[in-house]
Design an enzyme around this catalytic site. Structure first.
Site, PDB file in Angstrom:
ATOM      1  N   LYS A 145      40.839  47.968  48.510  1.00 59.11           N
ATOM      2  CA  LYS A 145      41.262  47.467  47.429  1.00 59.11           C
ATOM      3  C   LYS A 145      39.572  46.975  47.041  1.00 59.11           C
ATOM      4  O   LYS A 145      39.447  47.010  46.084  1.00 59.11           O
ATOM      5  CB  LYS A 145      41.721  46.302  47.352  1.00 59.11           C
ATOM      6  CG  LYS A 145      43.441  46.308  48.321  1.00 59.11           C
ATOM      7  CD  LYS A 145      43.998  45.196  47.245  1.00 59.11           C
ATOM      8  CE  LYS A 145      45.182  44.971  47.660  1.00 59.11           C
ATOM      9  NZ  LYS A 145      46.656  45.689  46.877  1.00 59.11           N
ATOM     10  N   ASP A 162      44.263  33.746  51.022  1.00 60.79           N
ATOM     11  CA  ASP A 162      45.119  35.385  50.238  1.00 60.79           C
ATOM     12  C   ASP A 162      43.744  35.907  49.819  1.00 60.79           C
ATOM     13  O   ASP A 162      43.773  35.436  48.320  1.00 60.79           O
ATOM     14  CB  ASP A 162      46.400  35.526  50.191  1.00 60.79           C
ATOM     15  CG  ASP A 162      46.400  36.779  50.326  1.00 60.79           C
ATOM     16  OD1 ASP A 162      45.433  37.923  50.055  1.00 60.79           O
ATOM     17  OD2 ASP A 162      47.355  37.626  49.550  1.00 60.79           O
ATOM     18  N   CYS A 180      55.433  43.468  43.884  1.00 55.72           N
ATOM     19  CA  CYS A 180      55.251  42.353  45.654  1.00 55.72           C
ATOM     20  C   CYS A 180      55.535  40.502  45.440  1.00 55.72           C
ATOM     21  O   CYS A 180      55.218  40.293  46.184  1.00 55.72           O
ATOM     22  CB  CYS A 180      54.588  42.977  46.684  1.00 55.72           C
ATOM     23  SG  CYS A 180      54.851  44.385  47.548  1.00 55.72           S
ATOM     24  N   HIS A 238      51.991  37.645  47.267  1.00 55.52           N
ATOM     25  CA  HIS A 238      52.660  38.572  47.296  1.00 55.52           C
ATOM     26  C   HIS A 238      53.367  38.177  48.391  1.00 55.52           C
ATOM     27  O   HIS A 238      53.006  37.495  49.286  1.00 55.52           O
ATOM     28  CB  HIS A 238      50.974  39.059  47.557  1.00 55.52           C
ATOM     29  CG  HIS A 238      52.049  40.714  48.010  1.00 55.52           C
ATOM     30  ND1 HIS A 238      51.977  41.470  49.255  1.00 55.52           N
ATOM     31  CD2 HIS A 238      51.065  41.780  46.700  1.00 55.52           C
ATOM     32  CE1 HIS A 238      52.419  41.908  49.328  1.00 55.52           C
ATOM     33  NE2 HIS A 238      51.158  42.925  47.919  1.00 55.52           N
ATOM     34  N   GLN A 257      42.875  40.236  46.972  1.00 57.77           N
ATOM     35  CA  GLN A 257      42.616  40.697  45.126  1.00 57.77           C
ATOM     36  C   GLN A 257      41.359  39.516  45.543  1.00 57.77           C
ATOM     37  O   GLN A 257      40.777  40.007  44.153  1.00 57.77           O
ATOM     38  CB  GLN A 257      43.842  39.801  44.099  1.00 57.77           C
ATOM     39  CG  GLN A 257      44.768  41.043  44.043  1.00 57.77           C
ATOM     40  CD  GLN A 257      44.990  42.181  43.521  1.00 57.77           C
ATOM     41  OE1 GLN A 257      43.921  42.476  43.251  1.00 57.77           O
ATOM     42  NE2 GLN A 257      45.896  42.610  44.748  1.00 57.77           N
TER      43      GLN A 257
END
Ligand code: 7TS
Length: 408
Positions: free
Chosen positions: A227, A201, A366, A124, A204
């Site tokens: 999220k 990261d 993104c 991303h 997600q």
């Protein structure tokens, strides 16, 4: 048969009871932000009705209670990711700010001209741009782990990409476009073998997969509360020794021990990285979101999403000219499906689906370098969470069939 009692779960989400354009809302955009259960909404409401005070300074009952609840949420977060200490949990605005914190503070102290930073083509923009800025400022080189034709990371050449010159390796736990779940153990152990730090990261990953930062041996890990059922707040995990050695990111109140005319000294972790009044209500309500996820069990969340994804991939095949991108193996992908259709722009797909009250996302999500790599300007993406049902996937497929007829 779902691993979760989805109809009971849906009762907990007020927004899902809603009608849009006269039709029941079908929310398939949880990769952008998830919906919030009653207990999270109630935690925010209660904070402002009952507890509201600034933390860490008031010597009165309300301020003490606010501080206690805020720090209790940090400990819940520590437990949720199995960090060793609550001092390793830093509140941020979002995953983006957490990644920038590492790039600014760790990166500017440790990256020099000629060093290499390795990221991947799956990233991303939040896990690309901070490293570009750092590399440009320091005269370092930014290298990419490539992807295979299925949109999974290709690790065959890893030894030539992560080398003795590599100082930072920053990769995603799950792609927000292909859904790919890269084998992080291989990447992290290669990073450590050359003395580089591994930044994960998990924007997600954390909402959808069981997560254990100690088993993973991640040095830094970033994610967003919004999220994963929570409000708009983010988390940075960092190994204590690394955080201790890092200079501050932002300066101001709360992050200092003493301030003199020309210099200051820093507060203990994690407060050194939390300048100014933080998002107190959001942190506390994020604790409520973790309570909700813990009650379901992250293994069950993952199993439910695998079942839904398997069903979605099967059913989407019925739509002529529709092509899903991402790994075919369900074990290697998360609960989302990005796709393209011949002769219909993704924005038109999303607009037509909206008429049926179906929320999906269209664009480059993104992740422009990844779309460029696949020669796509945009894709449409449906993403799933604990409250989604096979019936909603049937509605998605019916609406896509209808869109195809309109554009034929
Ligand atoms: N990393 C990944 C893998 C993401 O998917 C996102 C947001 C971020 C970082 C940034 O998170 P933020 O909370 O700091 O904004 N992804 C998406 C998406 O896929 N659609 O909208 C936001």
């Amino acid at each position: 048969m779902s691993s979760l009692d989805v109809s009971a779960i849906r009762e907990d989400f007020p927004i899902l009871q809603q009608f849009v354009h006269g039709k029941p809302l079908v929310y398939l955009d949880s990769a952008a932000t998830s919906q919030k259960p009653e207990n999270v909404i109630r935690a925010l409401d209660t904070y402002y009705r009952v507890t509201n005070a600034n933390i860490h300074r008031g010597i009165y009952q309300l301020a003490e209670q606010a501080t206690e609840e805020y720090e209790a949420a940090r400990k819940k977060t520590q437990k949720f990711i199995n960090a060793k200490s609550w001092r390793e949990i830093v509140w941020t605005r979002n995953a983006t700010e957490a990644l920038n914190l590492v790039a600014y503070s760790y990166g500017r102290a440790n990256i020099h001209a000629g060093d290499e930073i390795v990221i991947s083509l799956l990233e991303h923009h939040s896990n690309i741009v901070p490293w570009q800025l750092l590399a440009q400022e320091k005269g370092a080189t930014l290298k990419y782990i490539p992807v295979d034709e299925q949109g999974q990371l290709a690790l065959d050449d890893l030894e030539n990409i992560i080398t003795a010159k590599t100082k930072i390796v920053a990769v995603t736990m799950m792609s927000n476009v292909t859904g790919a779940i890269p084998p992080l153990d291989k990447i992290i152990s290669r990073a450590h073998s050359v003395g580089a730090v591994a930044v994960i990261d998990a924007a997600q990953g954390a909402p959808h997969l069981p997560l254990d930062v100690r088993a993973l041996d991640a040095d830094f890990l970033a994610f967003s509360g919004h999220k994963m059922l929570g409000p708009f707040i983010g988390v940075l995990y960092g190994k204590r020794a690394l955080l201790e050695a890092m200079p501050p990111f932002l300066g101001g109140g709360d992050m200092i021990r003493q301030v003199h005319l020309q210099e200051s000294s820093w507060n203990d972790l994690p407060h050194k990285f939390e300048a100014g009044t933080p998002a107190i209500a959001e942190a506390i309500a994020f604790g409520a979101a973790l309570d909700y996820l813990n009650a379901l069990g992250m293994a069950n969340v993952r199993a439910h999403e695998m079942e839904l994804t398997r069903y979605a991939l099967e059913r989407l095949q019925e739509v002529p000219t529709l092509r899903v991108i991402g790994p075919a193996d369900i074990a290697q992908r998360g609960g989302l499906a990005a796709f393209e259709m011949e002769n219909i722009h993704p924005h038109d797909i999303a607009a037509l689906l909206d008429r049926d009250a179906i929320c999906i996302r269209a664009g480059h999500h993104c992740a422009q370098p990844l779309h460029d790599h696949f020669n796509l300007s945009a894709t449409a993406r449906a993403s799933f969470y604990i409250y989604n049902t096979p019936k909603e996937i049937d509605q998605l497929v019916a609406s896509l069939q209808n869109a195809r007829k309109i554009f034929k």
